[in-house]
Design a protein around this motif. Structure first.
Motif, PDB file in Angstrom:
ATOM      1  N   ALA A   1      -2.982   7.077  -4.701  1.00 12.16           N
ATOM      2  CA  ALA A   1      -2.916   6.131  -3.589  1.00 12.16           C
ATOM      3  C   ALA A   1      -3.516   4.790  -4.008  1.00 12.16           C
ATOM      4  N   LEU A   2      -2.745   3.705  -3.853  1.00 16.10           N
ATOM      5  CA  LEU A   2      -3.189   2.361  -4.212  1.00 16.10           C
ATOM      6  C   LEU A   2      -3.013   1.425  -3.026  1.00 16.10           C
ATOM      7  N   GLU A   3      -3.873   0.397  -2.955  1.00  9.96           N
ATOM      8  CA  GLU A   3      -3.839  -0.569  -1.865  1.00  9.96           C
ATOM      9  C   GLU A   3      -3.193  -1.876  -2.320  1.00  9.96           C
TER      10      GLU A   3
ATOM     11  N   THR B   1       0.847  -1.187   0.000  1.00  5.44           N
ATOM     12  CA  THR B   1       0.000   0.000   0.000  1.00  5.44           C
ATOM     13  C   THR B   1       0.884   1.239   0.000  1.00  5.44           C
ATOM     14  N   GLY B   2       0.554   2.219  -0.824  1.00  4.65           N
ATOM     15  CA  GLY B   2       1.361   3.434  -0.857  1.00  4.65           C
ATOM     16  C   GLY B   2       0.967   4.351  -1.986  1.00  4.65           C
ATOM     17  N   LEU B   3       1.836   5.310  -2.257  1.00  3.59           N
ATOM     18  CA  LEU B   3       1.631   6.288  -3.324  1.00  3.59           C
ATOM     19  C   LEU B   3       2.430   5.842  -4.547  1.00  3.59           C
ATOM     20  N   TYR B   4       1.757   5.855  -5.725  1.00  2.00           N
ATOM     21  CA  TYR B   4       2.382   5.381  -6.950  1.00  2.00           C
ATOM     22  C   TYR B   4       2.300   6.448  -8.034  1.00  2.00           C
TER      23      TYR B   4
ATOM     24  N   LEU C   1      21.933  21.681  -8.023  1.00  2.00           N
ATOM     25  CA  LEU C   1      20.731  21.730  -7.193  1.00  2.00           C
ATOM     26  C   LEU C   1      20.367  20.304  -6.798  1.00  2.00           C
ATOM     27  N   SER C   2      20.103  20.099  -5.492  1.00  2.00           N
ATOM     28  CA  SER C   2      19.677  18.791  -4.988  1.00  2.00           C
ATOM     29  C   SER C   2      18.379  18.988  -4.213  1.00  2.00           C
ATOM     30  N   LEU C   3      17.290  18.407  -4.723  1.00  2.00           N
ATOM     31  CA  LEU C   3      15.965  18.573  -4.130  1.00  2.00           C
ATOM     32  C   LEU C   3      15.550  17.287  -3.434  1.00  2.00           C
ATOM     33  N   ARG C   4      15.134  17.421  -2.170  1.00  2.00           N
ATOM     34  CA  ARG C   4      14.628  16.299  -1.388  1.00  2.00           C
ATOM     35  C   ARG C   4      13.226  16.636  -0.897  1.00  2.00           C
ATOM     36  N   SER C   5      12.277  15.713  -1.105  1.00  2.00           N
ATOM     37  CA  SER C   5      10.904  15.949  -0.667  1.00  2.00           C
ATOM     38  C   SER C   5      10.115  14.658  -0.766  1.00  2.00           C
ATOM     39  N   ASP C   6       9.082  14.532   0.072  1.00  2.00           N
ATOM     40  CA  ASP C   6       8.157  13.408  -0.060  1.00  2.00           C
ATOM     41  C   ASP C   6       7.176  13.633  -1.202  1.00  2.00           C
ATOM     42  N   ILE C   7       7.044  14.877  -1.639  1.00  2.00           N
ATOM     43  CA  ILE C   7       6.140  15.227  -2.730  1.00  2.00           C
ATOM     44  C   ILE C   7       6.939  15.238  -4.032  1.00  2.00           C
ATOM     45  N   PRO C   8       6.541  14.500  -5.055  1.00  2.00           N
ATOM     46  CA  PRO C   8       7.274  14.550  -6.324  1.00  2.00           C
ATOM     47  C   PRO C   8       7.275  15.968  -6.893  1.00  2.00           C
ATOM     48  N   GLY C   9       8.440  16.411  -7.342  1.00  2.00           N
ATOM     49  CA  GLY C   9       8.554  17.747  -7.921  1.00  2.00           C
ATOM     50  C   GLY C   9       9.897  17.901  -8.602  1.00  2.00           C
TER      51      GLY C   9
ATOM     52  N   VAL D   1       6.264   5.938  -5.029  1.00  2.00           N
ATOM     53  CA  VAL D   1       6.754   7.230  -4.540  1.00  2.00           C
ATOM     54  C   VAL D   1       7.263   7.036  -3.119  1.00  2.00           C
ATOM     55  N   GLU D   2       8.592   6.966  -2.975  1.00  2.00           N
ATOM     56  CA  GLU D   2       9.204   6.713  -1.678  1.00  2.00           C
ATOM     57  C   GLU D   2       9.464   8.033  -0.941  1.00  2.00           C
ATOM     58  N   PRO D   3       9.357   8.028   0.394  1.00  2.00           N
ATOM     59  CA  PRO D   3       9.748   9.222   1.160  1.00  2.00           C
ATOM     60  C   PRO D   3      11.226   9.525   0.927  1.00  2.00           C
ATOM     61  N   CYS D   4      11.564  10.800   0.930  1.00  2.00           N
ATOM     62  CA  CYS D   4      12.946  11.231   0.708  1.00  2.00           C
ATOM     63  C   CYS D   4      13.368  12.114   1.877  1.00  2.00           C
ATOM     64  N   GLY D   5      14.254  11.613   2.711  1.00  2.00           N
ATOM     65  CA  GLY D   5      14.664  12.344   3.909  1.00  2.00           C
ATOM     66  C   GLY D   5      15.288  13.690   3.576  1.00  2.00           C
ATOM     67  N   LEU D   6      15.004  14.695   4.397  1.00  2.00           N
ATOM     68  CA  LEU D   6      15.491  16.047   4.149  1.00  2.00           C
ATOM     69  C   LEU D   6      16.935  16.206   4.591  1.00  2.00           C
ATOM     70  N   ALA D   7      17.635  17.140   3.958  1.00  2.00           N
ATOM     71  CA  ALA D   7      18.978  17.526   4.373  1.00  2.00           C
ATOM     72  C   ALA D   7      18.887  18.519   5.532  1.00  2.00           C
ATOM     73  N   THR D   8      20.007  18.755   6.199  1.00  2.00           N
ATOM     74  CA  THR D   8      20.037  19.713   7.313  1.00  2.00           C
ATOM     75  C   THR D   8      20.084  21.127   6.749  1.00  2.00           C
ATOM     76  N   PRO D   9      19.100  21.951   7.062  1.00  2.00           N
ATOM     77  CA  PRO D   9      19.037  23.293   6.450  1.00  2.00           C
ATOM     78  C   PRO D   9      19.854  24.323   7.226  1.00  2.00           C
ATOM     79  N   ASN D  10      20.252  25.381   6.530  1.00  2.00           N
ATOM     80  CA  ASN D  10      20.811  26.553   7.191  1.00  2.00           C
ATOM     81  C   ASN D  10      20.007  27.810   6.858  1.00  2.00           C
ATOM     82  N   TYR D  11      18.979  27.643   5.989  1.00  2.00           N
ATOM     83  CA  TYR D  11      18.131  28.773   5.607  1.00  2.00           C
ATOM     84  C   TYR D  11      16.701  28.245   5.478  1.00  2.00           C
ATOM     85  N   PHE D  12      15.751  29.031   6.034  1.00  2.00           N
ATOM     86  CA  PHE D  12      14.349  28.616   5.996  1.00  2.00           C
ATOM     87  C   PHE D  12      13.547  29.591   5.134  1.00  2.00           C
ATOM     88  N   GLU D  13      12.786  29.021   4.226  1.00  2.00           N
ATOM     89  CA  GLU D  13      11.921  29.822   3.358  1.00  2.00           C
ATOM     90  C   GLU D  13      11.041  30.741   4.199  1.00  2.00           C
TER      91      GLU D  13
END
Length: 761
Positions: A123-125, A76-79, A221-229, A153-165
């Protein structure tokens, strides 16, 4: 910044049955035996299936020539599902819970694909088998190959930030190129930005940052996110992406060597159901790093070193130049520059037709000079390009830019340059009144603009001009007093076309192909006032330079008159129940005059007739109806021999009980089991029977008063009324639409109440 677009529509909003909506006779039976897919890349070969899957509301188009696949997730997960930039035709992609629906997600043209479709998140079961439908936006083109990629669509752990949007999720503070009011946030080399973005089916957040490089730098540029983009570098004037957007992965990475200067960086999610504070984290990190580099030559430097071309075939193989050229609403990526010096003045053609890549082609007066002509997809070239005509001066050197519409593609093939073969003009009987360079006969192009009158038998000599973005169109008014097969032919020294336009500027009836000698088209026209226009292709065509043309208009009695012809030879099979068909401009005229009365129109003809075969399994009386949906004014007939008017059993123009008033209904038609009959559907006038039509065939063996016995217990009573009220206002294909007028309404309620009580035996 909010960016409006469309892609997915959830099952809560759309509950269309794949099995009952798909039509095209047995062509859609493939849903019952779909081809299984697996995680990863699946190579598919597509053919013209004839299956039409209505996906309006889920996408902006139908899914035509649909083929069916299945996918059973193990977890079960996001595809994600994608044919993005790996297909030979324009795809439509849908995911459904089963053949009985509903649609879970659909996409016709993803915002992140040049060609192809992408369903970013659904989302599929685990253990459930889903139906994946692949088709085309256009009928008759869905042939070839594609790669259908299924991903988890696997979760992608975030990097340690030094600047916040600075922008909170859901706000619009850093819209950058998408807004004149919202600025871009400043960042520096070495920053790891943590931000948030969100997406819906129709809208999404785009975050923009601005960075200044003090030296030539390979920016990564290296982008990490649980949301595809994706993330990308954009020139500071918002003109185009530099290099490529990030590729898929965790992290998603792209690198590009940039000269010292100021640039924009953007992070954008794919469209989908990802609200702020939803089940999926909205956070992302964007790492911006760099190292010294030697940037590639600029576009102007590449142009200065343009490679020479010769008349004939010139092989090309572009490299990763990183030169991106604005291309009249599109972009040409990895562009290379070539030069061409013709020996003689004349009209020339340039073509990459035959290349398997999606090329972009333009010719300029010189580096940085005027665009003389350009093309993306040439006529008959699929994704390759063709400039059919451009006037060049002997001895002058011109610049040819050749690249790809796809950001990551390096194109190759053959660029052929040839002399356009002039088409000798016919002897004129009429001269165009409008001098070249003026706009005195703009016809349908401008409100209340005049068109010059012509008659059957006239040969007009005129002149026109064009540039890369502007061209002259010459309009003529033609009055038809009786049914006439009108033929229009155009001859010119420059690639041009002509067309016949319906009365009231209501659409093109028929048009020629550009560049044929002569370009000819023909159509059967009923009495009325039509337009005929002549127009050159876009290109450098100055006034009185190869711009003369002749336009001949002739007439003869209309062909047809009940001979089924090719329309009979390609009759599609209809089945009991609803059948959704896509009709064509067949040119077949079925004349029922003196044989069958269509109704009060006093015109008993079906224009551009399409034929469908039906073989009942049981003898009895049947009804045939287009009441529930037709995109044009239908006329309908049932016959025993295809195209033979003398064998017609019943006919109708406008069914008296049809909700639309322009659809058709014939009922009480006696048919014998095992005998093949033919249903003719045409338009009420010439060249109008083009579009979609829902042909519903129903048996009428049961006594009419008991049709309201919805639960089949032999009595019309309170349970049937409850079912009926539940169907009130239901979609057109409804058991409670007793009079087949396309709506469940008061007339059907009256029929139910009049049948109240025990059904007759």
């Amino acid at each position: 910044m909010h960016s409006t677009h469309w892609t997915l529509i959830g099952s809560a909003l759309l509950a269309t049955s794949v099995a009952t909506s798909a039509s095209g006779g047995g062509a859609c039976d493939g849903c019952s035996s779909p081809t299984p897919l697996s995680i990863g890349a699946n190579a598919i070969t597509h053919t013209l299936t004839g299956c039409e899957l209505p996906t309006f509301g889920c996408t902006a188009t139908e899914c035509l020539d649909t083929a069916f696949y299945s996918f059973t997730p193990k977890t079960t997960g996001l595809y994600s599902f994608s044919t993005c930039n790996d297909t030979t035709f324009n795809t439509v992609l849908t995911v459904a819970a089963s053949c009985d629906g509903p649609f879970l997600a659909c996409n016709a043209l993803s915002e992140s694909c040049v060609e192809g479709s992408r369903i970013g998140v659904v989302a599929l079961e685990a253990g459930q088998t889903y139906i994946i439908a692949v088709g085309s936006q256009d009928a008759g083109i869905a042939t070839g190959s594609a790669t259908l990629t299924v991903g988890l669509v696997e979760p992608c752990g975030l990097a340690t930030p030094n600047y916040f949007e600075a922008e909170p999720c859901g706000e619009d503070f850093n819209g950058g190129c998408n807004s004149t009011a919202a600025p871009s946030e400043p960042i520096v080399l070495g920053d790891t930005v943590q931000g948030t973005f969100w997406a819906t089916n129709l809208d999404r957040d785009t975050d923009w940052y601005i960075i200044t490089l003090d030296e030539d730098t390979e920016l990564t540029l290296s982008l990490r996110s649980d949301i595809p983009g994706f993330a990308a570098v954009v020139d500071v004037n918002c003109g185009s992406i530099i290099g490529n957007a990030t590729s898929a992965g965790c992290p998603a990475i792209t690198s590009v060597c940039l000269s010292a200067g100021t640039y924009l960086v953007t992070a954008i999610p794919f469209f989908g159901d990802v609200p702020c504070d939803g089940a999926i984290s909205n956070s992302y990190t964007l790492e911006v790093t760099g190292a010294p580099c030697a940037p590639p030559p600029s576009c102007s430097e590449l142009c200065a070193e343009a490679m020479p071309l010769a008349l004939g075939a010139n092989p090309f193989s572009n490299s990763a130049t990183q030169c991106t050229v604005p291309f009249f609403g599109q972009l040409s990526y990895n562009t290379e520059y070539y030069s061409f010096t013709p020996k003689n003045s004349g009209v020339y053609t340039l073509s990459t037709c035959g290349s398997t890549f999606d090329t972009a082609l333009a010719i300029y007066s010189d580096c940085g000079g005027e665009v003389l002509a350009y093309n993306d997809d040439g006529e008959g070239c699929v994704f390759a390009s063709e400039i059919p005509s451009v006037v060049l001066e002997g001895g002058a050197t011109y610049i040819v830019a050749l690249g790809s519409i796809r950001p990551n593609e390096l194109v190759s093939g053959s660029l052929t340059i040839g002399l356009y073969e002039s088409c000798a003009l016919a002897t004129a009987t009429v001269t165009e009144v409008e001098p070249c360079g003026f706009d005195l006969n703009a016809g349908c192009n401008l409100p209340d603009a005049p068109a010059e009158p012509i008659s059957l038998g006239d040969v007009v000599q005129g002149s026109f001009f064009s540039s890369a973005t502007l061209r002259d169109t010459d309009w003529y008014r033609l009055t038809i007093t009786e049914d006439t097969q009108v033929t229009v032919s155009i001859r010119s020294g420059f690639a041009a076309l002509a067309a016949i336009v319906r009365p009231g500027c209501s659409g093109i009836v028929a048009e020629t192909s550009s560049g044929d000698c002569p370009g000819t088209t023909s159509a059967c026209l009923v009495p009325g006032e039509y337009f005929v226009f002549a127009v050159p292709t876009f290109g450098s065509l100055p006034c009185e330079t190869f711009g003369a043309y002749s336009l001949s208009v002739t007439g003869a009695p209309c062909t047809g008159g009940g001979g089924g012809g090719s329309a009979c030879g390609s009759a599609q099979t209809a089945v009991l129940g609803p059948n959704l068909f896509l009709t064509q401009n067949t040119g077949d005229l079925l004349d029922l005059t003196g044989v069958c009365d269509l109704g009060p129109s006093n015109d008993d003809r079906l224009f551009d007739t399409n034929y469908f075969s039906f073989t009942p399994s049981q003898s009895g009386t049947y009804s045939f109806s287009t009441c529930q949906f037709a995109s044009f004014d239908t006329r309908l007939a049932v016959m025993t021999v295809c195209g033979d008017a003398s064998t017609v059993l019943a006919c109708n123009d406008d069914g008296p009980s049809c909700f639309s008033g322009t659809a058709s209904l014939v009922s009480d038609v006696e048919l014998q089991a095992g005998v093949t009959y033919f249903v003719a559907i045409g338009g009420a006038s010439s060249n109008t029977a083009i579009g979609s039509v829902l042909l519903v065939i129903e048996p009428q063996q049961s006594a009419p008063p008991c049709r309201p016995d919805l639960n089949g217990d032999g009595v019309v009573s309170a349970p049937d009324l409850a079912i009926f009220l539940g169907d009130w206002g239901a979609p057109p294909i409804s058991r409670s639409d007793f009079n087949l007028d396309g709506a469940v309404n008061a007339a059907d309620l009256a029929a139910l109440l009049s049948a109240w009580g025990a059904c007759p035996q």
